[in-house]
Design an enzyme around this catalytic site. Structure first.
Site, PDB file in Angstrom:
ATOM      1  N   PRO A 290     -29.103  -7.934  -7.402  1.00  0.00           N
ATOM      2  CA  PRO A 290     -28.266  -7.030  -7.632  1.00  0.00           C
ATOM      3  C   PRO A 290     -27.465  -7.063  -8.250  1.00  0.00           C
ATOM      4  CG  PRO A 290     -28.810  -7.235  -5.243  1.00  0.00           C
ATOM      5  CD  PRO A 290     -29.495  -8.382  -5.843  1.00  0.00           C
TER       6      PRO A 290
ATOM      7  N   GLY B 134     -27.809  -4.286 -13.488  1.00  0.00           N
ATOM      8  CA  GLY B 134     -27.355  -3.315 -14.323  1.00  0.00           C
ATOM      9  C   GLY B 134     -29.198  -2.570 -14.320  1.00  0.00           C
ATOM     10  N   LYS B 135     -29.843  -3.025 -12.893  1.00  0.00           N
ATOM     11  CA  LYS B 135     -30.235  -1.579 -13.406  1.00  0.00           C
ATOM     12  C   LYS B 135     -30.988  -0.238 -13.164  1.00  0.00           C
ATOM     13  CE  LYS B 135     -32.391  -4.437  -9.469  1.00  0.00           C
ATOM     14  NZ  LYS B 135     -31.151  -4.440  -9.052  1.00  0.00           N
ATOM     15  N   SER B 136     -29.671  -0.034 -12.044  1.00  0.00           N
ATOM     16  CA  SER B 136     -29.172   1.888 -12.275  1.00  0.00           C
ATOM     17  C   SER B 136     -29.161   1.867 -13.547  1.00  0.00           C
ATOM     18  CB  SER B 136     -28.947   2.292 -10.624  1.00  0.00           C
ATOM     19  OG  SER B 136     -29.134   1.959  -9.670  1.00  0.00           O
TER      20      SER B 136
ATOM     21  N   ASP C  93     -35.768   2.453  -8.813  1.00  0.00           N
ATOM     22  CA  ASP C  93     -35.624   1.053  -8.983  1.00  0.00           C
ATOM     23  C   ASP C  93     -34.763   0.973  -7.352  1.00  0.00           C
ATOM     24  OD1 ASP C  93     -32.706   0.941  -9.389  1.00  0.00           O
ATOM     25  OD2 ASP C  93     -31.995   2.493  -9.398  1.00  0.00           O
TER      26      ASP C  93
ATOM     27  N   CYS D 229     -29.058 -10.916 -15.747  1.00  0.00           N
ATOM     28  CA  CYS D 229     -27.374 -11.259 -16.374  1.00  0.00           C
ATOM     29  C   CYS D 229     -26.969 -12.231 -16.220  1.00  0.00           C
ATOM     30  CB  CYS D 229     -27.025 -10.239 -15.649  1.00  0.00           C
ATOM     31  SG  CYS D 229     -26.963  -7.946 -16.241  1.00  0.00           S
TER      32      CYS D 229
ATOM     33  N   HIS E 150     -25.036  20.853 -37.647  1.00  0.00           N
ATOM     34  CA  HIS E 150     -25.880  22.319 -37.212  1.00  0.00           C
ATOM     35  C   HIS E 150     -25.499  21.920 -36.012  1.00  0.00           C
ATOM     36  CE1 HIS E 150     -25.539  21.677 -42.235  1.00  0.00           C
ATOM     37  NE2 HIS E 150     -26.142  20.766 -41.822  1.00  0.00           N
TER      38      HIS E 150
END
Length: 671
Positions: free
Chosen positions: A155, A158-160, A296, A328, A602
């Protein structure tokens, strides 16, 4: 046949040189008595000689011709031969030609039906075409080209965030992609969140919805989604289904103890929820036209991943499977992610300090049984990607297919650096006044004034942004204090004062001239890109839509029926799918850089770029209202984007913000 073989008078073939015997000058235009003009084949007395480099088959044919003539030539009259080609000796035939037999569909390998999976090569909408996929999308029958992405990670890793960006990118590339969040289904099954017609309703704009809930909703659904949608979610979950009697929904405790691996009943519930969510994903891929389904969830141990793989193989063994693990190790990144989790539905309206303590216990429960990707996946030839600190380091194993390779490349561009992305069209041009398509005209006087106002406004906003960021850093705290709902940027290792400001234009005059004031200021880095050029209108360049409607009504109506798939006729003609394809690398570069950027381009290019950042559907891209004089500001956040729109105030020489701006479809038929 005596003396010569003459081609039919009715032949339309180009004339061939006259071939004569040695000593005969007839037919030799340069008067050479030896008859050795270029391309001629010499006859040595009564013997036919092939050309010097003639193949053996030709030599054999000439010998056969000599034998056919009796082995020698009568001495009456000089021989003279004329052929359609020096390499062709066939007699003209009056027989009717053979009828053309069209090819029949067949199995060239054998009489047994094809059982192997179809080729999993590139499928790029607008750039590839085949019988089973006229538009270039992955056809339903090519299940081997479709992909199940299974997220892995603890948890707050940053998976989501990764799944939402990935889904947005793939959908923008016109591949049908959808995220299936196990946590949403778990909360419904546990009685945390109510459900109406199978959907979890959490409108971000509804009265009374606080900032933390909005942030969590943006994390799961992107900024443009009105609510969290989970299709076909169960309102009850029966853990004793073998008894055949569903039990009423009960609210289950979702504290850290619920995620303890030793809690068997909770583990069984989580496993069943995961499999039901996976079944929904597989239905989407196999029966509802999906190309990529993203599961997820944490999937943090080997047993769960083995269960998922077996379940997929049982449903459809040819489906591709890709694991993506988010790891992480950066303390700042974890702090930002944890603060965002405190704003989510599991901890809504709870004390932030106690919630943080409980969340850390939840993470510890997962860590006690966590098994990273590695040996088992490699032994079973499964492809996987490990993403460390949201893109700072990416490891991949055994990637197969263009989707997996493109995903790996896209993941390497991620960064969470604070920055601004500005998008606008050029100032008014000469052709804009005449409503002509394309061209390379210069700016009008009003267009030059727009460029000056744009420079002044951006310069002011750049200063304001720097002050605002420094104030947020000074006031931020963790755990959050009352009123502090926004997670901080996790990546602040670069001095904000040192950020560059890039200005990117197309290579057309009206775009380059709009940036002339930026180009005169050394604080801005100006660069022209050909990929930012306007959509090429091919034969219709320089025409107005009224002229096209009058002269080419079929093309005009064809474009009106489907602008996204339409391609302008003629050399260089493009359509929106071609613009999307050429902007793929541009989007990756925008995601990669940590500097500010202003894009002056443009209408078609701005539409395509806005569709990416705003996560618009394919039906909205070609009709998005992007008039002259509108400036868009996009600020990436750890939970999505912050978006603002400004309208040019010509009288004031400035820009006015448009509050609560929403993308809308144009009503101008000349767009």
């Amino acid at each position: 046949m005596k003396g010569s073989i003459v081609a039919s008078a009715n032949s339309t073939a180009p004339s061939s040189p006259t071939i004569t015997s040695k000593g005969n000058s007839k037919g030799n235009s340069n008067g050479n008595s030896n008859g050795d003009h270029p391309g001629a084949t010499l006859r040595n007395h009564d013997t036919l000689l092939p050309p010097p480099a003639a193949p053996p088959s030709l030599a054999h044919a000439l010998r056969s011709l000599h034998d056919f003539n009796g082995g020698s030539r009568p001495s009456t009259g000089p021989p003279s031969l004329t052929y359609d080609s020096p390499y062709s000796r066939s007699m003209p035939s009056t027989a009717p030609g053979s009828p053309r037999i069209p090819p029949l569909r067949q199995n060239s390998g054998s009489h047994t039906p094809r059982v192997r999976p179809h080729a999993t090569t590139l499928n790029i909408p607008g750039m590839t075409r085949s019988k089973v996929s006229p538009d270039g999308r992955i056809p339903d029958r090519d299940v081997a080209s479709k992909l199940v992405i299974i997220m892995v990670g603890l948890p707050a890793r940053g998976k989501s965030y990764i799944t939402k960006k990935l889904q947005r990118y793939l959908s923008w590339q016109q591949h049908n992609a959808q995220v299936f969040n196990v946590g949403n289904r778990r909360r419904i099954a546990a009685g945390i969140v109510g459900s109406t017609n199978g959907a979890v309703s959490t409108p971000t704009s509804a009265p009374g919805i606080d900032a933390p809930t909005r942030a969590a909703t943006i994390l799961l659904n992107g900024p443009s989604a009105p609510h969290i949608v989970v299709q076909d979610e169960p309102t009850t979950l029966d853990l004793n289904s073998s008894l055949g009697s569903p039990r009423p929904l009960e609210k289950i405790d979702q504290s850290a103890s619920f995620f303890d691996p030793k809690n068997e009943s909770a583990a069984k519930l989580r496993e069943q929820v995961a499999l039901e969510t996976l079944d929904e994903l597989l239905d989407y891929l196999l029966h509802r036209g999906g190309a990529v389904g993203i599961l997820d969830a944490t999937n943090s141990n080997l047993h769960r991943r083995q269960l998922l793989v077996e379940h997929i193989r049982k449903r459809e063994p040819k489906l591709g499977i890709l694991f993506i693990e988010s790891i992480c190790t950066d303390a700042n990144l974890l702090e930002a992610n944890m603060r965002l989790k405190l704003s989510g539905p599991d901890y809504k309206d709870k004390d932030p300090v106690k919630s943080l303590e409980d969340f850390k216990k939840r993470v510890e429960a997962y860590e006690s049984a966590y098994e990273s990707l590695g040996k088992w996946e490699e032994e079973n030839d499964l492809q996987y990607i490990q993403m460390i600190d949201v893109g700072r380091k990416v490891i991949h194993h055994r990637l197969k297919g263009f989707l997996s390779g493109g995903i790996a490349s896209y993941l390497t561009t991620f960064n969470l650096s604070p920055r601004q992305i500005w998008i606008t069209r050029h100032g008014q041009s000469m052709d804009n006044q005449l409503q002509k398509l394309g061209g390379d005209s210069e700016l009008t006087e009003r267009g030059h004034y727009y460029g000056q106002a744009l420079y002044n406004f951006i310069t002011q906003k750049r200063k304001e942004w720097l002050i605002d960021q420094k104030n947020k850093i000074a006031q931020s705290s963790f755990p959050p204090m009352p009123g502090d709902h926004t997670p901080p940027y996790p990546e602040l290792n670069q001095e904000l004062d040192d950020k560059n400001f890039c200005v990117w234009t197309s290579m057309l005059k009206r775009s380059i001239e709009t940036a002339e004031y930026f180009d005169a200021d050394d604080d801005y880095d100006v660069k022209a890109w050909e990929m930012l050029n306007e959509l090429n209108a091919g034969t219709f360049e320089g025409m107005t839509y009224e002229e096209i409607a009058q002269k080419y009504p079929e093309e005009y109506n064809k474009r009106s029926r489907g602008k996204l798939q339409y391609i302008y006729p003629g050399v260089g003609g493009e359509g929106y799918l071609q613009v999307i394809s050429r902007l793929r690398d541009m989007v990756r570069e925008i995601e990669r850089i940590t500097d500010h950027v202003l894009i002056i381009s443009h209408r078609s290019v701005c539409r395509v770029l806005m569709a990416y950042f705003m996560d618009l559907t394919r039906d909205d891209i070609a009709d998005l209202d992007v008039p002259l004089g509108i400036l868009y500001a996009i600020e990436p956040k750890p939970y999505g984007i912050e978006f603002h729109a400004y309208r040019y105030n010509e009288a004031q020489g400035w820009f006015d913000e448009l509050p609560n701006y929403k993308p809308q479809r144009t009503v101008d038929r000349n767009s």
